[in-house]
Scaffold this active site. Structure first.
Site, PDB file in Angstrom:
ATOM      1  N   CYS A 102      86.054  15.890  47.862  1.00 51.44           N
ATOM      2  CA  CYS A 102      84.633  16.094  48.142  1.00 51.44           C
ATOM      3  C   CYS A 102      84.479  16.509  49.594  1.00 51.44           C
ATOM      4  O   CYS A 102      85.115  15.923  50.471  1.00 51.44           O
ATOM      5  CB  CYS A 102      83.862  14.801  47.860  1.00 51.44           C
ATOM      6  SG  CYS A 102      82.098  14.929  48.165  1.00 51.44           S
ATOM      7  N   HIS A 144      80.678  16.235  38.868  1.00 53.68           N
ATOM      8  CA  HIS A 144      80.848  15.760  40.249  1.00 53.68           C
ATOM      9  C   HIS A 144      79.561  16.005  41.053  1.00 53.68           C
ATOM     10  O   HIS A 144      79.053  15.096  41.718  1.00 53.68           O
ATOM     11  CB  HIS A 144      82.038  16.487  40.890  1.00 53.68           C
ATOM     12  CG  HIS A 144      82.259  16.167  42.330  1.00 53.68           C
ATOM     13  ND1 HIS A 144      83.323  15.393  42.753  1.00 53.68           N
ATOM     14  CD2 HIS A 144      81.578  16.509  43.451  1.00 53.68           C
ATOM     15  CE1 HIS A 144      83.269  15.277  44.076  1.00 53.68           C
ATOM     16  NE2 HIS A 144      82.226  15.952  44.521  1.00 53.68           N
ATOM     17  N   GLU A 145      79.039  17.230  40.967  1.00 53.09           N
ATOM     18  CA  GLU A 145      77.826  17.573  41.723  1.00 53.09           C
ATOM     19  C   GLU A 145      76.612  16.835  41.159  1.00 53.09           C
ATOM     20  O   GLU A 145      75.750  16.376  41.914  1.00 53.09           O
ATOM     21  CB  GLU A 145      77.588  19.094  41.727  1.00 53.09           C
ATOM     22  CG  GLU A 145      78.718  19.925  42.301  1.00 53.09           C
ATOM     23  CD  GLU A 145      79.221  19.487  43.669  1.00 53.09           C
ATOM     24  OE1 GLU A 145      78.451  18.869  44.427  1.00 53.09           O
ATOM     25  OE2 GLU A 145      80.387  19.757  43.986  1.00 53.09           O
ATOM     26  N   HIS A 148      76.161  13.493  42.627  1.00 54.05           N
ATOM     27  CA  HIS A 148      75.559  13.492  43.967  1.00 54.05           C
ATOM     28  C   HIS A 148      74.033  13.348  43.897  1.00 54.05           C
ATOM     29  O   HIS A 148      73.429  12.781  44.800  1.00 54.05           O
ATOM     30  CB  HIS A 148      75.892  14.779  44.734  1.00 54.05           C
ATOM     31  CG  HIS A 148      77.211  14.748  45.435  1.00 54.05           C
ATOM     32  ND1 HIS A 148      77.528  13.825  46.405  1.00 54.05           N
ATOM     33  CD2 HIS A 148      78.293  15.561  45.311  1.00 54.05           C
ATOM     34  CE1 HIS A 148      78.749  14.060  46.851  1.00 54.05           C
ATOM     35  NE2 HIS A 148      79.239  15.109  46.208  1.00 54.05           N
TER      36      HIS A 148
END
Length: 179
Positions: A102, A144-145, A148
């Site tokens: 990341c 993954h994003e 966030h």
């Protein structure tokens, strides 16, 4: 088009742990500028994705920009795509562990379990609703994003500290150089 390289905030910054705000107007010039800046920033940082909270802008917006680079030599090539107010509609039962890093957690990689295939919906930068099925590496980037946007960082999903390595050791692993 004048784009700006935005500073990427790092773990410890409270913005990374916030739930990001819904984007009400994708045509807002500030949102369009943010999209352009994110595309520039992710390319310069050798990333394959970046979420707006990573540049201290807490919106439900991220870029998926898979391409081979020094950090991900085997990534598939795709156009950088802005995904606004995204959601995962459905997912495979199959979960695969693979290495993730990341831009907000420099120097560390971890083995993260993710769904192998996902069906997603998002609004594109032109205001159109998009529906796609994503698989493998691109599905991993999306998840993954997407994390966030809810204040979740990949290290939260690593199941054991034994499944974490430095970027230097990861590069040896992918190059086959284990010395």
């Amino acid at each position: 088009m004048n784009t700006e390289l935005r500073p990427i905030i790092q773990i410890g910054n409270p913005t990374l742990r916030q739930k990001a705000a819904w984007v009400d107007d994708v045509h807002d010039p500030a949102i369009q500028e943010l999209i352009d800046d994110l595309i520039t920033t992710v390319a310069k940082a050798n990333g394959v994705g970046i979420a707006s909270p990573q540049v201290a802008q807490s919106y439900r917006l991220f870029i998926v920009a898979s391409r081979p680079n020094a950090r991900y030599p085997h990534a598939p090539q795709m156009e950088p795509t802005a995904m606004i107010n995204p959601k995962i509609v459905s997912h495979s039962s199959e979960v695969v562990k693979d290495w993730e890093g990341c831009l907000s957690v420099p120097g560390i990689r971890g083995l993260v379990p993710r769904y192998q295939a996902i069906e997603v919906e998002y609004t594109d930068r032109y205001g159109n609703l998009q529906k796609q099925e994503l698989t493998n590496f691109v599905a991993r980037i999306f998840q993954h994003e997407f994390d966030h946007l809810d204040g979740v960082i990949f290290i939260d999903r690593v199941q054991s500290t034994l499944e974490m390595i430095t970027e230097q050791e990861y590069q040896k692993l992918v190059s086959g150089n284990t010395k």
